[in-house]
Design an enzyme around this catalytic site. Structure first.
Site, PDB file in Angstrom:
ATOM      1  N   SER A 141       4.628   6.649  -1.710  1.00 14.65           N
ATOM      2  CA  SER A 141       4.870   6.606  -0.266  1.00 14.65           C
ATOM      3  C   SER A 141       6.125   7.383   0.093  1.00 14.65           C
ATOM      4  O   SER A 141       7.098   7.443  -0.669  1.00 14.65           O
ATOM      5  CB  SER A 141       5.006   5.164   0.242  1.00 14.65           C
ATOM      6  N   TYR A 154       9.863  -2.936   0.874  1.00 15.48           N
ATOM      7  CA  TYR A 154       8.892  -1.862   0.657  1.00 15.48           C
ATOM      8  C   TYR A 154       9.606  -0.585   0.241  1.00 15.48           C
ATOM      9  O   TYR A 154       9.214   0.078  -0.721  1.00 15.48           O
ATOM     10  CB  TYR A 154       8.089  -1.631   1.938  1.00 15.48           C
ATOM     11  N   LYS A 158       9.173   1.270  -3.462  1.00 13.75           N
ATOM     12  CA  LYS A 158       8.611   2.612  -3.569  1.00 13.75           C
ATOM     13  C   LYS A 158       9.635   3.614  -4.099  1.00 13.75           C
ATOM     14  O   LYS A 158       9.277   4.562  -4.814  1.00 13.75           O
ATOM     15  CB  LYS A 158       8.075   3.065  -2.212  1.00 13.75           C
TER      16      LYS A 158
END
Length: 273
Positions: A141, A154, A158
């Site tokens: 991502s 998150y 990532k």
């Protein structure tokens, strides 16, 4: 021959979104695909779209034992070695600031998004090295470098997967095993509906996906084509490439501007302070 043609592949998070798109595209390229997902019914639905060249398997990638069982099942069904591993399983998390986010949300996000990839690499990579060919695609991502506010768990998960991918690429140089880090921005999937995303954040993400997001099919095709060319970094969309360049060339200005925009706009609407 291209690496992604006629591949014996394992795809995690194959029950939907980018994972399902990877599985379907690999099958179109002549491959046999083990479709792994924590939701067995979703994995079965993906496998049904492919037919005899797909095997659905339930796997919680946060559990090392289950990933080892996945590898054993894949080897038996394929009747030979796996030559492409797509570590794609992941969950979304967002809508609160660091300090407000419950630690249980941090742990669950890291368990799936980071440890799931660590487990996949730890279990499958030694066999890829031994056979002297194959590949690993990790879904990272653009959050891995964008540092958007209200997405702490998150972003951290990532960013760690991107670092892992870069480390792995360096370690595997000359072995015949390729590594690709996929870093898209918005993709039209169901990830915004996850339980760890606040309602307002989910609404904003869904809007962005609808208006600017690429289809999962397009992202998967782009990633597989790039993997065939031996590319480490895959930033499919123009906005991902723009942010990448800004972070590299004017990192302090980028972060300060991001913080200012967050205070003036989305962060306020999302309940940030």
């Amino acid at each position: 021959m291209k690496r992604t043609e006629n591949a014996a592949a394992v795809v995690t998070g194959a029950g939907g979104g980018i994972g399902r798109a990877f599985a379907l595209e690999l099958a179109r390229r002549g491959g046999r695909v083990v479709c792994a997902d924590i939701d067995l019914d979703a994995a079965r639905a993906t496998a049904a779209l492919i037919g005899a060249d797909a095997l659905p398997v339930r796997c919680d990638v946060a559990e090392e034992r289950q990933v080892r069982e996945l590898a054993a099942t894949a080897g038996s069904w394929l009747d030979g070695p796996v030559d492409l591993v797509v570590n794609n399983a992941g969950i979304g998390a967002g809508g609160r600031t660091v300090g407000e986010i419950p630690l249980r949300d941090w742990r669950r996000t890291l368990d799936v998004n980071l440890w799931g990839v660590v487990h996949g690499c730890h279990v499958f990579v030694p066999d890829l090295i031994e056979q002297g060919h194959g590949g690993v695609i990790n879904t990272c991502s653009a959050a891995s470098f964008a540092a958007a506010p209200l997405m702490g768990p998150y972003n951290v998960s990532k960013a760690a997967v991107l670092a892992l991918s870069e480390t792995l690429a360096a370690e595997l140089a000359g072995t015949g095993v390729a590594v690709t880090a996929l870093c898209p921005t918005f993709v039209r999937t169901g990830i915004a509906g996850g339980p760890l995303i606040e309602a307002r954040a989910a609404k904003l993400a869904a809007t962005a996906m609808r208006w600017t997001g690429w289809s999962a099919d397009r992202v998967a095709r782009t990633a597989l084509d790039a993997h065939d060319k031996g590319r480490l970094y895959v930033l499919p969309q123009p906005d991902a490439r723009l942010v990448w360049r800004l972070k590299r060339h004017v990192p302090v200005t980028y972060v300060r501007t991001l913080g200012l925009l967050g205070r003036l706009g989305p962060a306020t609407r999302l309940g940030g302070r």
